[in-house]
Design an enzyme around this catalytic site. Structure first.
Site, PDB file in Angstrom:
ATOM      1  N   GLU A  63      32.968  38.279  35.179  1.00  0.00           N
ATOM      2  CA  GLU A  63      32.821  38.624  33.752  1.00  0.00           C
ATOM      3  C   GLU A  63      31.954  37.644  32.969  1.00  0.00           C
ATOM      4  OE1 GLU A  63      35.563  39.249  35.445  1.00  0.00           O
ATOM      5  OE2 GLU A  63      36.018  41.341  35.006  1.00  0.00           O
ATOM      6  N   HIS A 132      47.110  44.101  31.320  1.00  0.00           N
ATOM      7  CA  HIS A 132      46.135  45.191  31.326  1.00  0.00           C
ATOM      8  C   HIS A 132      46.171  46.050  30.063  1.00  0.00           C
ATOM      9  CE1 HIS A 132      45.662  44.196  35.536  1.00  0.00           C
ATOM     10  NE2 HIS A 132      44.811  45.165  35.737  1.00  0.00           N
TER      11      HIS A 132
HETATM   12  C1  LIG Z   1      38.991  39.426  35.967  1.00  0.00           C
HETATM   13  C2  LIG Z   1      39.197  40.826  36.392  1.00  0.00           C
HETATM   14  N1  LIG Z   1      38.151  41.666  36.403  1.00  0.00           N
HETATM   15  C3  LIG Z   1      38.286  42.951  36.782  1.00  0.00           C
HETATM   16  C4  LIG Z   1      39.509  43.433  37.179  1.00  0.00           C
HETATM   17  C5  LIG Z   1      39.669  44.878  37.623  1.00  0.00           C
HETATM   18  N2  LIG Z   1      39.902  44.938  39.051  1.00  0.00           N
HETATM   19  C6  LIG Z   1      41.131  45.031  39.545  1.00  0.00           C
HETATM   20  S1  LIG Z   1      41.153  44.981  41.202  1.00  0.00           S
HETATM   21  C7  LIG Z   1      39.491  44.827  41.280  1.00  0.00           C
HETATM   22  C8  LIG Z   1      38.836  44.727  42.618  1.00  0.00           C
HETATM   23  C9  LIG Z   1      39.216  43.501  43.347  1.00  0.00           C
HETATM   24  O1  LIG Z   1      38.737  43.559  44.644  1.00  0.00           O
HETATM   25  P1  LIG Z   1      39.178  42.503  45.740  1.00  0.00           P
HETATM   26  O2  LIG Z   1      39.196  41.148  45.146  1.00  0.00           O
HETATM   27  O3  LIG Z   1      38.332  42.707  46.923  1.00  0.00           O
HETATM   28  O4  LIG Z   1      40.699  42.866  46.069  1.00  0.00           O
HETATM   29  P2  LIG Z   1      41.268  44.247  46.646  1.00  0.00           P
HETATM   30  O5  LIG Z   1      41.602  45.093  45.457  1.00  0.00           O
HETATM   31  O6  LIG Z   1      40.228  44.842  47.510  1.00  0.00           O
HETATM   32  O7  LIG Z   1      42.501  43.895  47.389  1.00  0.00           O
HETATM   33  C10 LIG Z   1      38.940  44.827  40.016  1.00  0.00           C
HETATM   34  C11 LIG Z   1      37.518  44.760  39.710  1.00  0.00           C
HETATM   35  C12 LIG Z   1      40.589  42.537  37.132  1.00  0.00           C
HETATM   36  N3  LIG Z   1      41.819  42.920  37.456  1.00  0.00           N
HETATM   37  N4  LIG Z   1      40.408  41.250  36.751  1.00  0.00           N
END
Ligand SMILES: Cc1ncc(C[n+]2csc(CCOP(=O)(O)OP(=O)(O)O)c2C)c(N)n1
Ligand SMILES: Cc1ncc(C[n+]2csc(CCOP(=O)(O)OP(=O)(O)O)c2C)c(N)n1
Ligand SMILES: [Mg+2]
Ligand SMILES: [Mg+2]
Lengths: 328, 331, 328, 331
Positions: A63, A132
């Site tokens: 971000e 959230h």
């Molecule tokens: C700081 C932040 N930005 C965006 C999000 C929205 N978001 C939730 S899960 C996710 C993807 C995360 O991917 P990864 O780290 O690979 O974990 P996975 O969900 O694949 O287990 C995003 C962008 C968030 N929760 N926190």
């Protein structure tokens, strides 16, 4: 009846229109391009296909880098729209937003401008709980140099988003997640702009003025219906723009009714309602028939459990109680 | 626990790992069935396909070691020992839940089993894990902290700051990146400027281990090495465990952004039945042994769900409790 | 006359006392250890030498990691004090502070607690301009789960800091940079605690109540002197704790005087003053002889140029003007 | 501009580099003298000792290329061409300053010379530099953006996010880390878990260059390589330029945390007179040539300071201007 569209469609069409109208408009954010389905809710579907990968980009989960890129691009003459998936994730980029985007025009003595729009969504109702669903508009409102905007229907969202994109200052554009799938009249034109800083009388009424914005407009209108049945005319004002807010419309209205309630979904304490209430008291002290009442969420994190979440979000009953307080 | 020549864990550990994997898998199946039925609407991030990682990690941890996990972490919690009843009651938002219904799926906490935090903010498990490890270092209590996170989280600032600090301070922490090849709808390669997350360990002069997170023995060895190092004062390790999430990002995900063949191949290589078969083939357990384990979990999960859905809702006064140590006045 | 010490000495002695009294108290932040001179202003001089490198650490420039480490350590039974050099740098760690430190007790249903204290300093007066002088207490006050505290003299700072360190909730402890080198009475005992949530009548007066905190207490007192010469008694209340604020003391006081002014150095719009003003209006509407007046900084970044910086910070003249407004 | 066999820049460039270094050095000497005299109280971070880096970078940049710098960046600004008069008027807080007196030493901005932002927040020059570079990429205007930052800034999250994004998007940006061995009072090694910042480039699949930032020719070659790459669509580069700050962190710094011998050695190896002598020894310029350059700067600096201290203060109404494009009402 005019065409009905959802808020998501309204956003999507406004973005399409803006990008077609002006080659400097860009969009970036997590998952916003078409290979990633045009955003997790599809708000930006079709944009990368139509306007290309240079102007529409899915980003890493970064971000600070997203907002930084938007700031720099804006300084160099672009009109970037940066999507921060949920308002709570703005916390990660607060330095970029408040120390930089908000201040660069002032600190440079007007030499650089940051005409960027940060879109984000939020709101309780889906059980996404403490990290959230926060409404943080009070933080941004307190930060000099940011405009803070939110719409209460698909057409309003469209018109205000268009104004933000083409505004020459940084705008925080707050969307409401549960409202994404709600339908309403389509705007007359997806490029139509609703000027910033001008409130809207969402419902006329002579006895009490309720001032609000975003998802609470509908709540206030429901409360107004109930009061109408009791013979009390409740006027509902949709601020639309929290900064700069339309003091004139609000003060003129309350000068007539003499009674006012401010409501928002954000935590009540130290919220936007406090500023509106204070100004009304300061300006209309002798015209007021009762103290201005404020409605907002209690001072806790958004709770998960359904009955708690329901009790957390101000509903028509709470607004009614506040209205009644002004009538005693 | 581990054979010193082969490095292979002994039978009890092998079975324990299986038991955890089986629990996670079945729990997930129930969760998705329940969601499908509409009986329990909740936000749910399935960890199906990633069972091996926390199972292999947890058999190397003590009950009072700490984990910090994320919204997808039901597998991490169950492997660490968060009890089914309290977990399900929390998922159902009931007063009997781990968090009295206030936290929900993305914020399960259960210090008794060492599950100190579940965060919904990408990347934020890592700086907090450092703090737990720091407390252990100061107190000399010998505990190890594991921070779980995803591949996409390796692109956020908190990752960088946390790994640098952990290395500078030689904290007893293990960073376990569960690389399931996607962050929400975005492919790993599209967002990440390095081929292997584990290569980023070099930026922090920290050992980096790249491992097949769906291979129980390899994962066990990686986890053991890292946890032993942390416990012995050798400082942090970054483990990148390769895996795949079978059911997309969040329940309801339409999967349009995924390559169907890739997904099918991953599902065909489902690590849980594969490991189950291996245990039988190698003579570590009989079909009956494992069947009994599976059946036991089945009973417990069903019972936990039933109890959860029957449990009382929290009282609205809870809004004013646990904000501070003393209750708030309801103003 | 009792011993005179600077605010920096007061902080230093309070930290020494707290670390000696309780082995779970830790300190970390940029440059805080002795090889780095015990902080850029020397606030923590001597601590690492006395209490060792395990408990007192200079950190990398990594505010998210600093606060994260403090949160985790607090959850595991320590009482960390995390120093964020300047309040503007809190923006980098807002996720850690507001999504985590503030919410973990609530979101865990009371299972985990985060008894950490974040010390930071800020304030205009030294020409450090837009990114080094902001007062952001309104953000933290609006975030449920944080206590927000600030002291107006060396002894007050000492007593309040002690209470924060030993409080079981996360406390944002705001120091004022220009006040660091100002002297005042030493506390009776460096371990003395001033309870959180209890305001202080900094000056008695019967006609108008000025509510404030931090560096503006002295400004309000100067204004009160001037009014005294005109025969008007101005009462000055030092809130000390912005969250939870002492409604009882404030409302009892204003119930008597019927006139109130709230002042702070932070930007006036959407600031802490709005909440105080709103509550006073809500609770004492019919007792008030005039609208509550607010004083605060204009809605811009802190400017560099000396005359602009002077005009930015509310001074006694501005407070006087507000007091006079309540008297008309 | 550069000899294709030796890689050495031609004489005009060599002299231009000297001129910039001399300007920076003398400007700094005046600034410290003025502060000492009490005639101009301001917060001031001396870049003395770091003159070579931006001088060697800037001779490879066009006027309309962009730089993003930090509180310490007077050297970066002067090398890029920020005019002395407007700079000094800003330092003095006057209406005639680059920013009308509203930004001050930590926020000098001068788009005409490509100085787009000076930030007081550690690490924040990098994400914003990406944005400028992104605009260039979209517009195809061929510009390059340079982000300056310190060694300690390589431990903050913004560094990580910015470098990852720049690499994924192949942005025309050059990240120049001026490693002066300290972040405020903290030694580089105490805070940084890697020996060389440039090694962190590997985490972003980006070329990393470690160079003696006090060696004008080496620094020139490094900058040229990186800037050429960026301009030709080859994406970003991380340069770590080793240097030393002669006068501590901020004016008034008591230096108690520094090793005296290390500091004295660094000052004895002052890169500006060293390069000056080299130019003469190599026959690129005569003492008289360089003396004339030095003297010219001296006159201009003095004149800028005098004008600044005589210039009008901004009007208080400026508080309500430049917050938004339209002036605020003074409420
Ligand atoms: C700081 C932040 N930005 C965006 C999000 C929205 N978001 C939730 S899960 C996710 C993807 C995360 O991917 P990864 O780290 O690979 O974990 P996975 O969900 O694949 O287990 C995003 C962008 C968030 N929760 N926190
Ligand atoms: C986010 C943030 N944290 C802390 C500070 C305070 N601070 C200012 S300069 C500095 C040291 C930076 O060191 P380095 O990056 O090496 O640059 P140098 O000053 O040596 O040129 C610190 C900690 C800041 N300005 N911003
Ligand atoms: Mg992933
Ligand atoms: Mg440095």
């Amino acid at each position: 009846m005019s065409k009905q569209i959802t808020t998501l469609q309204a956003i999507n069409e406004a973005m399409h229109h803006a990008m077609a109208a002006d080659p400097t408009v860009m969009l970036f954010g997590e998952d916003v391009a078409d290979p990633e389905e045009g955003g997790v809710n599809g708000a930006s579907k079709g944009l990368s296909t139509k306007f290309g990968d240079l102007r529409v980009r899915s980003t890493p989960i970064s971000e600070q880098a997203i907002i930084g890129a938007a700031i720099g691009a804006a300084m160099a003459g672009m009109r970037p729209v940066a999507e921060i998936m949920l308002m709570n994730f703005m916390t990660v980029a607060m330095d970029m937003i408040t120390n930089h985007a908000a201040k660069l025009r002032f600190m440079s003595g007007g030499q650089t401008a940051v005409p960027l729009t940060i879109r984000c969504t939020t709101g309780a109702g889906f059980g996404t709980a403490g990290q959230h669903s926060d409404f943080l508009e009070a933080w941004f409102a307190h930060t000099a140099g940011l405009k803070v905007v939110t719409g209460a229907s698909p057409a309003e969202v469209s018109g205000l988003l268009n104004s933000c994109i083409f505004d020459d200052d940084p705008c925080i554009f707050i969307e409401n997640l549960p409202a994404y799938w709600q339908k309403g009249d389509a705007p007359t034109d997806p490029g139509a702009r609703i000027p910033l800083g001008v409130a809207r009388i969402a419902r006329p009424g002579d006895d009490v003025t309720v001032i609000t914005y975003g998802p609470q407009v509908a709540v206030a209108q429901a409360a107004a219906e109930t009061m109408a049945a009791e013979g009390v005319g409740v006027q509902v004002i949709d601020l639309r723009t929290i900064v700069p807010w339309d003091r004139e419309t609000v003060l003129n209205a309350v000068a007539k009714t003499g009674r006012a309630v401010v409501t928002h979904e954000a935590v009540k304490a130290f919220g936007v309602g406090a500023e509106i209430s204070s100004v009304i008291h300061e300006e209309l002290f002798s015209d007021l028939k009762a103290a201005v009442q404020r409605v907002g969420a209690p001072s806790c994190a958004v709770p998960y459990s359904n009955p708690l979440e329901k009790a957390f979000v101000p509903d028509a009953d709470k607004v009614l109680a506040a209205i009644r307080k002004t009538l005693n | 626990m581990t054979d010193s020549t082969t490095g292979q864990p002994d039978k009890a550990v092998l079975i324990d790992m299986y038991s955890k994997m089986s629990l996670i898998k079945q729990n997930d199946e129930h969760a998705r069935k329940l969601l499908m039925s509409g009986r329990l609407p909740m936000i749910y991030y399935s960890p199906r396909g990633q069972e091996v990682i926390p199972s292999a990690v947890s058999v190397n941890l003590n009950q009072d070691d700490y984990i910090c996990t994320i919204y997808r972490g039901t597998h991490d919690m169950l492997a660490k020992g968060v009890p089914l009843d309290a977990l399900w009651a929390e998922l159902a938002g009931r007063a009997t839940g781990t968090c009295k219904g206030k936290g929900g799926p993305m914020h399960i906490t259960h210090p008794e089993s060492g599950c100190m935090i579940t965060t919904g903010i990408v990347g934020s498990s890592m700086p907090i894990a450092n703090g737990l490890a720091l407390a252990s270092q100061v107190k000399g209590d010998g505990k190890v902290t594991v921070a779980y996170f995803g591949d996409a989280a390796s692109n956020i600032g908190a990752f960088h700051e946390a790994l640098n600090m952990a290395s500078v301070w030689k904290l007893p922490v293990v960073f376990v990146c569960q690389n399931n090849r996607f962050g929400e709808h975005t492919r790993f390669e599209k967002a990440t400027a390095v081929g292997k997350v584990s290569d980023r360990a070099a930026s922090y002069s920290m050992p980096g281990i790249h491992v097949d997170g769906n291979d129980p023995l390899a994962m066990h060895a990686a986890a053991k090495e890292a946890i032993d190092r942390a416990r012995n004062g050798g400082g942090p390790t970054l483990i990148e465990a390769m895996t795949f999430r079978f059911y997309g990002h969040v329940f309801g995900d339409a999967d349009g952004y995924m390559d169907k063949a890739e997904k099918e191949a991953a599902m065909a290589a489902d690590p849980v039945p594969r490991y189950r078969q291996w245990l039988i083939d190698q003579g570590h357990a009989s079909e009956a042994d494992l069947g009994a384990i599976d059946a036991g979990h089945e009973v417990n999960i069903k019972s936990a769900i039933d109890k959860a859905l029957d449990a009382p809702w929290p009282d609205v006064s809870e809004l004013y409790k646990d904000v501070f140590i003393n209750d708030l006045a309801a103003v």
